[in-house]
Scaffold this active site. Sequence first.
Site, PDB file in Angstrom:
ATOM      1  N   TYR A 212      49.020  27.263  46.253  1.00 52.43           N
ATOM      2  CA  TYR A 212      48.448  28.606  46.352  1.00 52.43           C
ATOM      3  C   TYR A 212      46.933  28.553  46.165  1.00 52.43           C
ATOM      4  O   TYR A 212      46.169  29.147  46.942  1.00 52.43           O
ATOM      5  CB  TYR A 212      49.088  29.514  45.307  1.00 52.43           C
TER       6      TYR A 212
ATOM      7  N   SER B 103      41.573  34.739  45.675  1.00 51.10           N
ATOM      8  CA  SER B 103      42.080  34.797  44.305  1.00 51.10           C
ATOM      9  C   SER B 103      41.090  34.170  43.342  1.00 51.10           C
ATOM     10  O   SER B 103      40.356  33.237  43.703  1.00 51.10           O
ATOM     11  CB  SER B 103      43.416  34.057  44.205  1.00 51.10           C
TER      12      SER B 103
END
Length: 231
Positions: A140, A127
Site C-alpha cells: 500500500y 497517504s
Amino acid sequence: MRERVALVTGAASGIGAALVRELAGRGWTTAGLDLTPAEDAHHSVGVDVADPAQVSASIKRIEREMGPVEAALCAAGHYAIVPVSDIAWSEWQRMLHVHLGGVVNVCRAVAPGMVERGEGAIVAVTSELAIGGGTAEAHYTAAKGAVIGFVRSLAAELAPAGVRVNAVAPGPTDTPLLPANSPWRRPSYLQTLPAGRLTAPEEVALAAAYLVEDATFCVGEILSPNAGAVL
C-alpha cells in the site's frame, strides 16, 4: 453558464463520496466512477479504474453527455495490513494497478482535453504512509508513494499548459476502509496524534476542494490533512 463537471473515482464511499458531496455543494456537477453505484453523484458509472480501456471509454462518454471534465479527483483504492513476506505477487500487482494505475489512467484520459482548453485541475488522494512509512503495509505504501512521484512529475509537465496537478495525503481516516479492529482505531494510537482523533473524510474533501478551486498557485503540492500523524 455551462456546468462545471468534476470527475471523482472511488465515489461510492469514504473519501470519494465526501469529495462528491463537497463539490456538489459548491455547484459542481459530479460524475462518479466506482465498482459500485455512487449514490451521491449526479452521474454514476461502474468502472474498474485499473482498466485503462474502461476508464477511457467512460470518460469519453461522460464528456459527451455532461461536458468537459474540468476537475478530476482520484480517490479509488483499497487497503490491507499484511507483513511484507506474506504479500502475494498478485496483491502487489493489484495494489499498484488500482492506486497508481487508477490515477495514471484517469490523467491520461482527461489531460489532453484540459491542455487543449488551457485549464483544469487534477487531485490525487495518496497517504501519509507514503511520506512517513508504515508497518506491514509495504504494498500500500509503495503504491501511494508512486502516486506522489507521478503527481509531481505530471505537475511539472502540465503546468505550462494551465493544468494544475496536486495531491492530498490524509492520515488514518474514519471510513469503512478501516475496520473496527484496525490498529489505527486503538486509543493507544489515537493518543499519539496531536489532534487525538482520526481525520474525517469531509476534512480531506475540504483540502481537495481547496486545491481545485482556490489554490491556483499550487503545482505539485501535497497537502496532508492527517491529524498531526506526520509533522
